[in-house]
Design a protein around this motif. Structure first.
Motif, short mmCIF file in Angstrom:
data_model
loop_
_atom_site.label_atom_id
_atom_site.label_comp_id
_atom_site.label_asym_id
_atom_site.label_seq_id
_atom_site.Cartn_x
_atom_site.Cartn_y
_atom_site.Cartn_z
N GLY A 100 17.32 -3.36 9.71
CA GLY A 100 16.13 -3.78 8.97
C GLY A 100 16.49 -4.17 7.54
N THR A 101 15.51 -4.64 6.80
CA THR A 101 15.75 -5.08 5.42
C THR A 101 16.34 -3.95 4.57
OG1 THR A 101 13.96 -6.68 5.58
CG2 THR A 101 14.66 -6.07 3.36
N LEU A 102 15.74 -2.75 4.65
CA LEU A 102 16.28 -1.64 3.86
C LEU A 102 17.68 -1.26 4.31
CD1 LEU A 102 13.11 0.62 3.48
CD2 LEU A 102 14.19 -0.80 1.73
N GLY A 103 17.95 -1.36 5.59
CA GLY A 103 19.29 -1.07 6.11
C GLY A 103 20.31 -2.05 5.58
N ASN A 141 0.85 -1.18 0.00
CA ASN A 141 0.00 0.00 0.00
C ASN A 141 0.89 1.23 0.00
OD1 ASN A 141 -1.74 2.08 0.53
ND2 ASN A 141 -2.80 1.05 2.20
N ASN A 142 0.81 2.04 -1.05
CA ASN A 142 1.69 3.20 -1.17
C ASN A 142 1.16 4.44 -0.49
OD1 ASN A 142 3.63 1.85 -2.51
ND2 ASN A 142 3.01 2.50 -4.53
N LYS A 143 0.14 4.33 0.32
CA LYS A 143 -0.37 5.49 1.04
C LYS A 143 0.45 5.67 2.31
CE LYS A 143 -4.81 4.92 -0.93
NZ LYS A 143 -6.14 5.25 -0.96
N ILE A 144 0.78 6.89 2.61
CA ILE A 144 1.62 7.18 3.77
C ILE A 144 0.99 6.65 5.05
CG2 ILE A 144 2.64 9.04 5.16
CD1 ILE A 144 3.98 8.62 2.45
N ALA A 145 -0.32 6.76 5.21
CA ALA A 145 -0.99 6.29 6.42
C ALA A 145 -0.74 4.80 6.65
CB ALA A 145 -2.49 6.57 6.34
N GLY A 146 -0.58 4.03 5.58
CA GLY A 146 -0.35 2.59 5.69
C GLY A 146 1.11 2.21 5.65
N PHE A 147 2.00 3.21 5.64
CA PHE A 147 3.43 2.95 5.51
C PHE A 147 4.00 2.52 6.85
CE2 PHE A 147 7.84 4.62 5.68
CZ PHE A 147 8.39 3.79 4.72
N LYS A 148 4.48 1.29 6.90
CA LYS A 148 5.13 0.78 8.10
C LYS A 148 6.31 -0.07 7.65
CE LYS A 148 0.96 0.72 10.77
NZ LYS A 148 -0.12 0.00 11.34
N THR A 149 7.48 0.36 8.04
CA THR A 149 8.67 -0.42 7.73
C THR A 149 9.78 -0.07 8.72
OG1 THR A 149 10.13 -1.16 5.95
CG2 THR A 149 9.67 1.20 6.07
N ASP A 150 10.72 -0.95 8.82
CA ASP A 150 11.86 -0.75 9.71
C ASP A 150 12.90 0.08 8.98
OD1 ASP A 150 14.05 -0.92 11.37
OD2 ASP A 150 14.00 -3.10 11.55
N LEU A 151 13.14 1.31 9.44
CA LEU A 151 14.11 2.19 8.81
C LEU A 151 15.45 2.16 9.52
CD1 LEU A 151 11.80 5.26 8.08
CD2 LEU A 151 12.47 3.43 6.52
N SER A 152 15.71 1.14 10.31
CA SER A 152 16.98 1.05 11.04
C SER A 152 18.05 0.41 10.17
CB SER A 152 16.79 0.21 12.31
OG SER A 152 16.61 -1.16 11.96
N GLY A 177 25.63 7.52 7.45
CA GLY A 177 25.59 6.17 8.01
C GLY A 177 24.42 5.40 7.42
N THR A 178 24.44 4.10 7.56
CA THR A 178 23.43 3.25 6.94
C THR A 178 22.01 3.61 7.35
OG1 THR A 178 25.01 1.43 6.79
CG2 THR A 178 22.69 0.85 6.60
N ALA A 179 21.74 3.72 8.64
CA ALA A 179 20.38 4.03 9.09
C ALA A 179 19.93 5.40 8.56
CB ALA A 179 20.29 4.00 10.61
N GLN A 180 20.85 6.35 8.56
CA GLN A 180 20.51 7.68 8.06
C GLN A 180 20.27 7.65 6.56
OE1 GLN A 180 21.87 10.74 10.18
NE2 GLN A 180 20.79 12.23 8.95
N GLN A 181 21.03 6.84 5.83
CA GLN A 181 20.79 6.70 4.39
C GLN A 181 19.36 6.22 4.13
OE1 GLN A 181 23.77 3.97 2.94
NE2 GLN A 181 25.16 5.63 2.37
N VAL A 182 18.94 5.23 4.89
CA VAL A 182 17.59 4.67 4.73
C VAL A 182 16.54 5.74 5.01
CG1 VAL A 182 15.93 2.97 5.58
CG2 VAL A 182 18.32 2.31 5.23
N ARG A 183 16.68 6.44 6.11
CA ARG A 183 15.69 7.46 6.48
C ARG A 183 15.65 8.61 5.48
NH1 ARG A 183 17.70 6.11 11.66
NH2 ARG A 183 19.06 7.93 11.66
N VAL A 184 16.81 9.12 5.12
CA VAL A 184 16.87 10.28 4.21
C VAL A 184 16.37 9.88 2.82
CG1 VAL A 184 18.41 11.91 3.05
CG2 VAL A 184 18.65 11.50 5.50
N ALA A 185 16.82 8.76 2.30
CA ALA A 185 16.39 8.33 0.96
C ALA A 185 14.88 8.10 0.93
CB ALA A 185 17.13 7.08 0.53
#
Length: 86
Positions: free
Chosen positions: A16-19, A2-13, A58-66
Motif C-alpha cells: 500500500g501507499t504507507l508501505g 477524517n481523523n476519527k477511528i470509525a472513519g479510518f480506512k487505509t491499506d496497511l500492507s 518488516g515493512t508491513a509490520q512497521q506500517v501497522r505498529v507505527a
C-alpha cells in the motif's frame, strides 16, 4: 482526511501507499503519519520513540505498529480534540 477511528480506512500492507513510504524510509512513514493524524505536530520525542519501536521490523509490520502507536497515543487524542470541527 477524517481523523476519527470509525472513519479510518487505509491499506496497511507492505504494498500500500504507507508501505511504499516505509520501504523507502521509516522516518518518512512516521512523518506522513504525523501529517495524517496530528496535523504535522508530532513531538520530536514521540517521533524518535516510534522510530526506535519500528526499527528492524518488516515493512508491513512497521506500517501497522507505527500507525497503532500514533492513533493510541495521548498526543493524538489531544490533537483530535484541539482541531476537531464543532
Amino acid at each position: 482526511m477524517n481523523n476519527k477511528i470509525a472513519g479510518f480506512k487505509t491499506d496497511l500492507s507492505a504494498t500500500g501507499t504507507l508501505g511504499q513510504i516505509a520501504a523507502a524510509s521509516p522516518a518518512n512513514l512516521v512523518d506522513t503519519l504525523s501529517v495524517m493524524f496530528m496535523h504535522g505536530q508530532m513531538p520530536a520525542d514521540m517521533r524518535a520513540q516510534i522510530l526506535t519501536a519500528i526499527g528492524g521490523l518488516g515493512t508491513a509490520q512497521q506500517v501497522r505498529v507505527a500507525t497503532y502507536l500514533v492513533i493510541t497515543s495521548s498526543q493524538y487524542k489531544v490533537c483530535t480534540k484541539t482541531w476537531a470541527k464543532p
